[in-house]
Design an enzyme around this catalytic site. Sequence first.
Site, PDB file in Angstrom:
ATOM      1  N   ASP A  92      -0.957   9.167   8.763  1.00  0.00           N
ATOM      2  CA  ASP A  92       0.270   9.792   9.228  1.00  0.00           C
ATOM      3  C   ASP A  92      -0.082  10.564  10.490  1.00  0.00           C
ATOM      4  O   ASP A  92      -1.199  11.034  10.667  1.00  0.00           O
ATOM      5  CB  ASP A  92       0.858  10.714   8.156  1.00  0.00           C
ATOM      6  CG  ASP A  92       2.184  11.286   8.622  1.00  0.00           C
ATOM      7  OD1 ASP A  92       2.882  10.590   9.373  1.00  0.00           O
ATOM      8  OD2 ASP A  92       2.518  12.434   8.265  1.00  0.00           O
ATOM      9  N   ASP A 271       4.456   6.178  -0.106  1.00  0.00           N
ATOM     10  CA  ASP A 271       3.348   7.105  -0.326  1.00  0.00           C
ATOM     11  C   ASP A 271       3.964   8.387  -0.823  1.00  0.00           C
ATOM     12  O   ASP A 271       5.125   8.673  -0.532  1.00  0.00           O
ATOM     13  CB  ASP A 271       2.590   7.383   0.976  1.00  0.00           C
ATOM     14  CG  ASP A 271       3.330   8.386   1.831  1.00  0.00           C
ATOM     15  OD1 ASP A 271       4.323   7.983   2.466  1.00  0.00           O
ATOM     16  OD2 ASP A 271       2.967   9.578   1.827  1.00  0.00           O
TER      17      ASP A 271
END
Length: 376
Positions: A92, A271
């Site tokens: 990320d 996720d």
Amino acid sequence: MNFTIDAISKDCNARAGKIKTDHGEILTPIFMPVGTVGSVKAVHCSELKEEVKAQIILGNTYHLYLRPGLDIIEKAGGIQKFNSWNKPMLTDSGGYQVYSLGHNRKITDEGVIFRSHIDGSKHIFTPENVIDTQRIIGADIIMAFDECTPYPCEYNYAKNSMNLTHAWLDRCVKRFKETECSYGYSQTFFPIVQGSVYKDLRKESCEKIASQECEGNAIGGLSVGEPIEDMYELTDFCCSILPKDKPRYLMGVGTPANILECISLGIDMFDCVMPTRNGRNGMLFTSEGIMNMRNEKWKNDFTPIDSNGTSFVDTLYTKAYLRHLFVAKEILALQIASVHNLSFYLWLVGQAREHIIQGDFHSWKTMMIKKVTNRL
RNA sequence: GGGAAGGUUCCAGAGUGGCUAAAUGGGGCAGACUGUAAAUCUGUUGGCGACGCCUUCGCUGGUUCGAAUCCAGCCCUUCCCA
């Protein structure tokens, strides 16, 4: 990266597919355990592979940049070597930290000025340096630098934020095209849809993201406190616009029920910190429902943690023993709960895939949601 | 035998006349957690036919409109001296 679709459900938008990366193959729909600082908290790589059967895990650009720092990761030969995972990873961008560290940062057109949560030092993240950083960290899938807006969010704020995210996206794409992975294998770049809870903004954002023709697309800014029904509706809406032949990644979602619902809407990748964080805090997700292992009711329950479970911890240990470990604040409790929860999540998406291929996903999902939301 | 300190709600430990069912910490119980500043955070923790009443601060009695807090006797604990 390469994505192929193996099967599509006939009574909903669920798909079963395959993502190929230079670090291996990922069968979708997939849940990706979160390993923010380069480790999935409390779980060894060997357990992740052999028990949990994880296929890809996350890392975080912001955290890894601050510690251990890019020089260390570069010397190690990339994050997959550094942590010995050696399989697909996704990082990320730090966009979530623009949201979660709201009081420690300042947003400008240029980028975001952060105060380190570790030592208070000042750092600037720009779309360009976030791409450069992710090139050095070396994940197989890297994410656009965005602003994850909070909820509730005023329309004007959401619109301006989305426009900023879009401007940053153009800069991310440009930089991504100008650069290469530091270690010889290929990396792919996913842009992120924003727009808060406003459909017109989501539409505009989806179209902008689709126009980039990236190999996969992500939906961000959801599951930040909005009603679950809104989350489903917006996810459904985004899926209707985003390309069908590319993987769709719904960031930060969610509970087992959320995941099943969103698979049916056409999401391929998920996720969430929930299985690990909530696990460490005593919550176990099972195919029969949710248990709070600290509750007194497990004190004398000598049945297995989860007799239907797929990992060794499920049948090796009893509920009474796990409760004892939580009450005694033993490290082993966190390990057992994390391995169990992740194994369950991976089992769940694996089952979803099988039922999509078999053609009975919809009815299986309806039955399964009733079970997994049960409080035990 | 002499001297000193002290006995408080599950535990430790504040409180030294009304604002005290009694600080704070621990323990217990329950809840929260969704791209991880999280092995974290929050609530609750004498009883009840609860916006009020009853019982509780070693025991018994007393002073006072009113006592966990003041006085007397007793019981017990710890430490020091012999």
